[in-house]
Design an enzyme around this catalytic site. Structure first.
Site, mmCIF file in Angstrom:
data_model
loop_
_atom_site.group_PDB
_atom_site.id
_atom_site.type_symbol
_atom_site.label_atom_id
_atom_site.label_comp_id
_atom_site.label_asym_id
_atom_site.label_seq_id
_atom_site.Cartn_x
_atom_site.Cartn_y
_atom_site.Cartn_z
ATOM 1 C CB SER A 160 -17.935 17.484 -7.506
ATOM 2 O OG SER A 160 -18.597 18.718 -7.663
ATOM 3 C CE LYS A 198 -22.119 18.326 -7.277
ATOM 4 N NZ LYS A 198 -21.377 19.359 -6.549
#
Length: 239
Positions: A160, A198
């Protein structure tokens, strides 16, 4: 690695298949894991399927097949009915570590002119997973790579963050801390259970955990659900 709930669900399905040959219903799984809704079970099953632990058989109701079990619970499985998995602890979670042994931190190695940084396990660059609480090994790094402060390393699993140049199999160096500026890449602890790598953003009073891959959606949480555990300061890639 799996979260605590993923571990519990996988073992529950495995035990039910072993006992009856029939997978449990979603209502049974929801009750066994004490979840409020079946949507949570759907998310857990999807995560287990993505990681290759189970398979949903097409065109059949309640058709689940367990493909494998984590190495940590496979040995002696028949001798125990309930597995108590390791979850994030100490400075990577809400449960303090045992007082007899402090959590590892980066230390100076005077003999080699390097800094020893503990590798604390794996971190998801994808669906959040639990971080291993125990040190697996250490890396010797030049001091100029990380600067001052306490540091630890995590091995990346997932894709991701590929647009930020972070790939599956990379090792990220994290500076411990509980705050971050918008746009910084952080280790975020969600609901005191799941850790993920993230980009940190703020959306009004909420916190957004943003992927660097258009295939992943930005996840929005209330401020009380997310705790910053450190921010990215370095990356190691082996070829």
């Amino acid at each position: 690695m799996l979260t605590r709930k993923q571990h519990e669900l996988l073992l529950f399905i495995h035990e039910r298949l072993k006992e009856t040959g029939i997978p449990p219903s979603f209502d049974e799984m929801k009750e066994a894991l004490d979840l409020a809704s079946k949507s949570g079970i759907h998310r857990l099953i999807t995560a287990l399927e993505e990681r290759g632990f189970i398979r949903r058989l097409p065109n059949r109701a309640r058709a689940l097949e367990v493909l494998r079990l984590p190495d940590s619970i496979a040995p002696g499985l028949n001798a125990q009915k309930k597995f108590a998995p390791s979850v994030i602890e100490g400075s990577l979670g809400k449960t303090p570590p045992p007082p007899a042994r402090p959590a590892p931190v980066a230390t100076n190695d005077d003999t080699s002119g390097t800094v020893s940084v503990p590798v604390m396990g794996r971190i998801a660059a994808g669906v959040p997973i639990s971080a291993i609480q125990n040190q697996t090994h250490s890396l010797s790094l030049p001091p100029e790579m990380i600067g001052a402060g306490e540091h630890y390393a995590l091995e990346v699993r997932g894709d991701s963050m590929i647009d930020a140049g972070i790939f599956d199999g990379d090792t990220v160096i994290i500076k411990r801390g509980d705050s971050a500026n918008p746009g910084e890449i952080v280790v975020a602890l969600v609901d005191d259970e799941e850790a993920t790598l993230k980009r940190f953003r703020r959306k009004g009073a909420s916190i957004a955990l943003e992927a660097a891959n258009p295939a992943y959606e930005t996840r929005i949480f209330g401020p009380d659900r997310v705790r910053v555990q450190g921010k990215l300061v370095g990356l190691i890639r082996r070829y």
